[in-house]
Design a protein around this motif. Structure first.
Motif, PDB file in Angstrom:
ATOM      1  N   GLY A  59      24.296  -1.127   0.680  1.00  0.00           N
ATOM      2  CA  GLY A  59      23.406  -0.053   1.491  1.00  0.00           C
ATOM      3  C   GLY A  59      22.898   1.310   0.519  1.00  0.00           C
ATOM      4  N   GLY A  60      23.476   2.648   0.826  1.00  0.00           N
ATOM      5  CA  GLY A  60      23.068   4.433   1.266  1.00  0.00           C
ATOM      6  C   GLY A  60      21.740   4.561   0.500  1.00  0.00           C
ATOM      7  N   PHE A  61      20.896   3.953   1.005  1.00  0.00           N
ATOM      8  CA  PHE A  61      19.503   4.254   0.760  1.00  0.00           C
ATOM      9  C   PHE A  61      19.204   5.610   1.462  1.00  0.00           C
ATOM     10  N   HIS A  62      17.860   6.281   0.671  1.00  0.00           N
ATOM     11  CA  HIS A  62      18.099   7.508   1.229  1.00  0.00           C
ATOM     12  C   HIS A  62      17.072   7.875   2.166  1.00  0.00           C
ATOM     13  N   THR A  63      17.246   7.052   2.867  1.00  0.00           N
ATOM     14  CA  THR A  63      16.229   7.460   4.434  1.00  0.00           C
ATOM     15  C   THR A  63      17.209   8.669   5.736  1.00  0.00           C
ATOM     16  N   PRO A  64      16.632   8.823   6.812  1.00  0.00           N
ATOM     17  CA  PRO A  64      17.310   9.580   7.787  1.00  0.00           C
ATOM     18  C   PRO A  64      18.964   9.303   8.317  1.00  0.00           C
ATOM     19  N   ASP A  65      18.540   8.145   7.962  1.00  0.00           N
ATOM     20  CA  ASP A  65      19.807   7.063   8.671  1.00  0.00           C
ATOM     21  C   ASP A  65      20.632   6.437   7.573  1.00  0.00           C
ATOM     22  N   GLY A  66      20.167   6.648   6.822  1.00  0.00           N
ATOM     23  CA  GLY A  66      20.446   5.340   5.706  1.00  0.00           C
ATOM     24  C   GLY A  66      20.670   3.971   5.477  1.00  0.00           C
ATOM     25  N   ARG A  67      19.624   4.010   6.311  1.00  0.00           N
ATOM     26  CA  ARG A  67      18.947   2.492   6.146  1.00  0.00           C
ATOM     27  C   ARG A  67      18.162   2.279   5.637  1.00  0.00           C
ATOM     28  N   GLY A  68      17.644   1.110   4.806  1.00  0.00           N
ATOM     29  CA  GLY A  68      16.692   0.496   4.224  1.00  0.00           C
ATOM     30  C   GLY A  68      15.263  -0.258   5.045  1.00  0.00           C
ATOM     31  N   ARG A  69      14.168  -0.104   5.458  1.00  0.00           N
ATOM     32  CA  ARG A  69      13.557   0.063   6.256  1.00  0.00           C
ATOM     33  C   ARG A  69      12.295  -1.088   5.888  1.00  0.00           C
ATOM     34  N   LEU A  70      12.986  -2.100   7.136  1.00  0.00           N
ATOM     35  CA  LEU A  70      11.603  -4.015   6.769  1.00  0.00           C
ATOM     36  C   LEU A  70       9.955  -2.772   7.367  1.00  0.00           C
ATOM     37  N   VAL A  71       9.187  -3.196   6.402  1.00  0.00           N
ATOM     38  CA  VAL A  71       8.338  -2.186   6.936  1.00  0.00           C
ATOM     39  C   VAL A  71       7.167  -3.652   7.749  1.00  0.00           C
ATOM     40  N   PRO A  72       6.530  -3.221   8.684  1.00  0.00           N
ATOM     41  CA  PRO A  72       5.262  -4.542   9.255  1.00  0.00           C
ATOM     42  C   PRO A  72       4.518  -4.448   8.766  1.00  0.00           C
ATOM     43  N   VAL A  73       4.089  -5.755   8.484  1.00  0.00           N
ATOM     44  CA  VAL A  73       3.065  -6.468   7.303  1.00  0.00           C
ATOM     45  C   VAL A  73       1.664  -7.313   7.599  1.00  0.00           C
ATOM     46  N   VAL A  74       0.635  -6.330   8.148  1.00  0.00           N
ATOM     47  CA  VAL A  74      -0.252  -7.225   8.852  1.00  0.00           C
ATOM     48  C   VAL A  74      -1.135  -7.480   8.036  1.00  0.00           C
ATOM     49  N   ALA A  75      -1.300  -8.796   6.887  1.00  0.00           N
ATOM     50  CA  ALA A  75      -1.664  -8.928   5.755  1.00  0.00           C
ATOM     51  C   ALA A  75      -2.997  -9.709   5.531  1.00  0.00           C
ATOM     52  N   ARG A  76      -3.793  -9.442   5.392  1.00  0.00           N
ATOM     53  CA  ARG A  76      -4.944  -8.909   4.944  1.00  0.00           C
ATOM     54  C   ARG A  76      -5.445  -9.512   3.960  1.00  0.00           C
ATOM     55  N   LEU A  77      -6.877 -10.338   3.744  1.00  0.00           N
ATOM     56  CA  LEU A  77      -7.319 -10.706   2.474  1.00  0.00           C
ATOM     57  C   LEU A  77      -8.496  -9.989   2.554  1.00  0.00           C
ATOM     58  N   PRO A  78      -8.499 -10.028   1.004  1.00  0.00           N
ATOM     59  CA  PRO A  78      -9.983  -9.072   0.784  1.00  0.00           C
ATOM     60  C   PRO A  78     -11.658  -9.361   0.861  1.00  0.00           C
ATOM     61  N   ASP A  79     -12.061  -7.899   1.241  1.00  0.00           N
ATOM     62  CA  ASP A  79     -13.346  -8.418   2.064  1.00  0.00           C
ATOM     63  C   ASP A  79     -14.041  -9.410   1.436  1.00  0.00           C
ATOM     64  N   ALA A  80     -14.712 -10.611   1.997  1.00  0.00           N
ATOM     65  CA  ALA A  80     -15.753 -11.779   1.987  1.00  0.00           C
ATOM     66  C   ALA A  80     -16.662 -11.182   0.510  1.00  0.00           C
ATOM     67  N   THR A  81     -17.246 -12.156  -0.551  1.00  0.00           N
ATOM     68  CA  THR A  81     -18.234 -12.243  -0.739  1.00  0.00           C
ATOM     69  C   THR A  81     -19.146 -11.624   0.251  1.00  0.00           C
ATOM     70  N   THR A  82     -20.306 -11.603  -0.757  1.00  0.00           N
ATOM     71  CA  THR A  82     -21.571 -11.510   0.195  1.00  0.00           C
ATOM     72  C   THR A  82     -22.871 -12.745  -0.931  1.00  0.00           C
ATOM     73  N   PRO A  83     -24.233 -12.894  -0.355  1.00  0.00           N
ATOM     74  CA  PRO A  83     -25.283 -13.921  -0.821  1.00  0.00           C
ATOM     75  C   PRO A  83     -25.552 -13.071  -2.008  1.00  0.00           C
ATOM     76  N   ASP A  84     -25.436 -11.995  -2.020  1.00  0.00           N
ATOM     77  CA  ASP A  84     -26.278 -11.032  -3.298  1.00  0.00           C
ATOM     78  C   ASP A  84     -25.380 -10.623  -4.197  1.00  0.00           C
ATOM     79  N   TYR A  85     -24.224 -10.812  -3.784  1.00  0.00           N
ATOM     80  CA  TYR A  85     -22.425 -11.049  -5.240  1.00  0.00           C
ATOM     81  C   TYR A  85     -21.799 -11.709  -4.699  1.00  0.00           C
ATOM     82  N   PRO A  86     -21.928 -12.928  -4.589  1.00  0.00           N
ATOM     83  CA  PRO A  86     -20.391 -14.244  -4.160  1.00  0.00           C
ATOM     84  C   PRO A  86     -19.941 -14.455  -4.840  1.00  0.00           C
ATOM     85  N   PHE A  87     -19.254 -13.772  -6.137  1.00  0.00           N
ATOM     86  CA  PHE A  87     -18.250 -14.210  -7.514  1.00  0.00           C
ATOM     87  C   PHE A  87     -16.941 -13.017  -6.710  1.00  0.00           C
TER      88      PHE A  87
END
Length: 874
Positions: A550-578
């Motif tokens: 332990g011994g984290f440098h947060t105010p309560d000394g605990r490590g924080r798991l962070v909520p992650v809403v995963a997302r993918l990059p924006d989709a390519t378009t017909p003009d830029y398909p790669f």
């Protein structure tokens, strides 16, 4: 390993110093012979590399030449004295601040800085000018890791050590081509695999050299890392792997799991079997280290991806103990030192927080400065946007080349060209950025600089000078201090880097009293000249690892798991398909200011290229070795076509090293959009939506020349050869008279010419007293010939200079694979075909390949693998 350095006096000496390339921080021994020659070898006593060295490090001696160096200050291109140049910078900065406020000026610095340089720049900008508009090119490589660490740990603390990679039972490499980008560390991992059976998983959309030594390659959908580690988090929790003994040390588990359960397996792009194998291996192996690099950091959601990885280690308590933990590999030699000393726009020195009034007051009091920056400054991409908009009116760039390396590079170059006042400190005057400067200052380079650097495992090492500075070149810290003094500021009167370092160590003691993890005060009275590599926090029993209890440098000394809403990059378009993936190659470093000087570093891959799947090439009408025009909404590039099934359909790859000096149409960052992570400000440089079409070349050419040439055609790329230069050229229309055109290119009339107009072939040679000075081979198709052989003829008697290939008694070695010992592809394939070299070790015994620095071993293994599969198919 011998390099000649001209126009300076040498003393015969041997010096232990540190390599100036990646964040591994290898120790090297530099030996000067007193006659201008330098020999470089790995330092067997340095803990980071234990004598190992990669091909770039092995070629360092070839890069310390003074040829092409900036030797004196320039104003408007005219040589001036140091006082005049420094006075002008101080005057323009002071005037701009007086008229527009402190936020109208900025410094943009570099991971090539030594820590002492960083300290002076940070002190000047934040403590005396009073603005935090100082950022570093390290923002482009590890800012998302910094932000993820701070969210999870409360501090930018790397928990583990390199040793953990050798103690782990499972090493997961995600977004990291370790074999090419951190070769010495990859060799340590591979040694652990051979000696104790360490399993290796590589997570990467591409099949890279690193995959060759892996137990499992996961060809992840580009950008899906957050989904993958969210699925892992759920799997770990659902299988009861929440560490009960570590649970009191963490918080945020429920919120992180709620967010993670929104991730879908299909978003990863992996087969159910591969996904299950990964989840099972990670969950079932206690000693697991997850190494991540630019594939994670260089993303518009890079910080979330970092935290998705950290969440899994925090949930299971696999952190800060032997052989386990998350590990961020930095790209630059002193990116870590810059983080420690506050080189980023959103930090203060010694890991203190610019948002914290107590921290600001303490630093201001220590510096006795008239002001202190009260808020974060502009991060790299926003800084150059502010230059474009006229909000930043005076800018000083030190040791970096943003006109090439920043996203939307053409836009950045235009902004710099329009800036009211631009000062640049560099070792060369011809970089894309230096050419735009009003004032250009000659800086010292590696081998001439003296100070400290910190590597990716928190190890501080000395970079020591073993060469005198050429011409009027001066250290960066000295330049910054002199401008500060001319602006009327006190506290910048150091006489050398040792004094700066000691001031910095004293500030770290104050930071430790405020709760910072960064404390090197035990080094305050150390013998600076003889300082051995040391891991911080110096003098603490827990120095080796953090957070195991332990011994984290947060105010309560605990490590924080962070909520992650995963997302993918924006989709390519017909003009830029790669979706273009960008990155590095094995033998070059950043924009090749240093590595481009060494001929053998250009033998492996000497031209900008587009690695594209054969199916994509076929549908776009691209043939092998033709040229492709790659376009995004922000710019375009012309790249050599490399057909490869190592990339997935729709996801080509291109390296980022070329500049206006080496391939003006090969500047890949001109394609990349200036999308940034909202937390870290790091740009998503790994990804760009592009279109691809054939470049309509009417002719192609390859040339060798003893002298540097300046082509006038739509496409050219040049690189150093042992006796001169290689050039690749192409144009959209053939000249009216080829003899006149090549005569203008070489500056003299050809002495030998061959023409086959029916086949569209033209060949010209240039000799002097029978010695070959140059040759050019022109065709309507991509030119196929023995390039290394032709370069080897320069300056020699050549009986058949236009044959393009060696005689039957001189087999063509082919493209270079082992740059250390100049072993070519054809030589290796012949050895495999005769059955005498069925393994990497056997190839080493037979040919020497892979026996020096070892950087080519993954490619040797891949060649053996492909050869054995081809034989089996036959």
């Amino acid at each position: 390993m011998i390099g000649q350095a001209s126009t300076r006096t040498h003393l015969e000496t041997t010096v232990r110093t540190t390599c100036p390339y990646c964040g591994v921080g290898c120790g090297v021994v530099a030996a000067s012979d007193g006659k201008g020659g330098v020999t470089i070898m790995g330092d067997p006593d340095h803990p980071a590399n234990r004598g190992r060295i990669c091909i770039k490090g092995a070629a360092l001696a070839e890069t310390v030449t003074t040829t092409g160096r900036l030797m004196a200050p320039l104003i408007g291109g005219a040589e001036v004295g140091w006082s005049q140049a420094l006075d002008l910078i101080a005057e323009r900065f002071a005037q701009t601040i007086a008229r527009h406020g402190p936020d109208s000026v900025a410094l943009y610095v570099s991971g090539q800085f030594l820590t002492e340089d960083y300290y002076v720049a940070n002190k000047l900008m934040k403590g005396f000018i009073g603005s935090a508009n100082i950022d570093t090119n390290s923002r482009l490589c590890m800012a998302s890791s910094v932000a993820g660490h701070r969210r999870a740990f409360g501090s930018d603390t790397v928990p583990g050590q390199y040793e953990d990679l050798e103690l782990a039972d499972l090493v997961v490499l995600v977004g990291s081509n370790l074999a090419w980008c951190h070769p010495v560390l990859h060799q340590r991992v591979m040694a652990a695999r051979a000696e104790r059976g360490t399993k290796i998983i590589v997570i990467d959309p591409r099949w890279t050299a690193t995959c060759e030594g892996a137990d499992l390659h996961l060809p992840l959908a580009p950008g899906a890392d957050g989904h993958l580690f969210n699925l892992l988090l759920c799997h770990l929790y659902d299988h009861g792997l929440l560490a009960s003994d570590f649970a009191p040390h963490v918080t945020g588990v429920d919120a992180a799991l709620t967010a993670a359960r929104a991730s879908r397996a299909g978003d990863t792009g992996l087969s159910p079997a591969d996904l299950e194998r990964f989840l099972t291996l990670w969950a079932g192996t206690e000693k697991v280290v997850t190494v991540y690099s630019q594939g994670i950091n260089q993303s518009e959601s890079g910080t979330d991806k970092v935290n998705a990885i950290l969440n899994c280690h925090l949930l299971t308590g696999r952190i800060g103990r032997l052989g386990m933990g998350p590990f961020s590999m930095t790209g630059q030699p002193n990116a870590m030192g810059g983080r420690e000393v506050g080189g980023l726009a959103n930090m203060l020195a010694c890991h203190l927080e610019i948002e914290n009034p107590a921290h600001r007051a303490a630093v201001q009091g220590f510096w006795a400065s008239p002001v202190i920056a009260e808020r974060s400054g502009l991060k790299a991409v926003d800084m150059f946007r502010a230059v474009e908009e006229g909000r930043i009116k005076a800018l000083w760039i030190l040791h970096t080349n943003p006109a090439v390396t920043l996203p939307e590079a053409d836009r950045v170059a235009r902004a710099l060209a329009a800036c009211d006042f631009l000062a640049v400190s560099d070792i060369r005057a011809d970089t894309d950025t230096a050419r735009l400067a009003h004032v250009l200052l000659p800086a010292t380079g590696w081998g001439e600089k003296d100070g400290t650097v910190t590597n990716s495992e928190r190890m501080i090492s000395r970079q020591r000078a073993f060469l005198p500075a050429p011409g009027q070149a001066r250290p960066d810290w000295w330049q910054l201090a002199e401008v500060a003094r001319r602006m009327g500021f006190q506290g910048f009167d150091w006489t050398g880097p040792a004094e700066i370092f000691r001031e910095y160590t004293r500030l770290s003691a104050l930071a430790a009293e405020l709760g910072s993890d960064f404390d090197i005060s035990g080094l305050t009275d150390a013998d600076y000249d003889h300082l051995e590599p040391v891991t911080w926090p110096h003098g603490r029993a827990s120095a080796r690892r953090f957070f195991g209890d332990g011994g984290f440098h947060t105010p309560d000394g605990r490590g924080r798991l962070v909520p992650v809403v995963a997302r993918l990059p924006d989709a390519t378009t017909p003009d830029y398909p790669f979706r273009l993936n960008t990155g590095r190659i094995r033998d070059q470093w950043h924009t090749m200011t240093r590595t481009g000087i060494a001929p053998r570093l250009s033998q492996h891959l000497g031209e900008p290229f587009l690695e594209i799947h054969p199916a994509d090439a076929a549908c776009r009408g691209l043939g092998p070795a033709t040229l492709a025009e790659v376009t995004s909404p922000h710019g375009s590039a012309i790249l050599r076509v490399l057909l490869s099934d190592r990339v997935a359909p729709g996801h080509p790859f291109a390296p980022m090293h070329w500049t206006a000096q080496t391939a003006p149409t090969g500047r890949v960052d001109a394609l990349v959009p200036a999308l940034t992570d909202p937390v870290s400000g790091q740009p998503a440089s790994k990804s760009a939506a592009v279109s691809i079409r054939p470049f309509p070349a009417a002719w192609y050419a390859f040339a060798v020349a003893r002298n540097d040439l300046n082509p006038a055609c739509e496409y050219w790329a040049k690189s150093r050869a042992a006796g001169g230069w290689h050039l690749e050229l192409a144009g959209m229309a053939a000249p009216a008279d080829w003899t006149d055109w090549v005569g203008a290119l070489f500056g003299t009339e050809p002495t030998v010419a061959l023409s086959d107009r029916a086949r569209g072939l033209q060949r010209f040679a240039f000799t002097e007293n029978g010695l070959l000075q140059g040759a050019i081979f022109i065709s309507t198709e991509p030119v196929l010939l023995a390039r290394s052989y032709l370069a080897g003829l320069l300056g020699k008697l050549a009986e058949r200079p236009l044959a393009g290939r060696p005689g039957i008694d001189q087999p063509d070695p082919g493209p270079t694979i082992c740059a250390c010992l100049n072993v070519g592809l054809n030589t290796i394939l012949r050895s495999l075909a005769d059955g005498t070299s069925p393994s990497v070790r056997a190839l080493g015994k037979a040919l020497g390949a892979g026996t020096n620095c070892g950087s080519c071993r993954p490619e040797l293994a891949a060649l053996i693998h492909r050869h054995s599969h081809r034989e089996a198919a036959e």
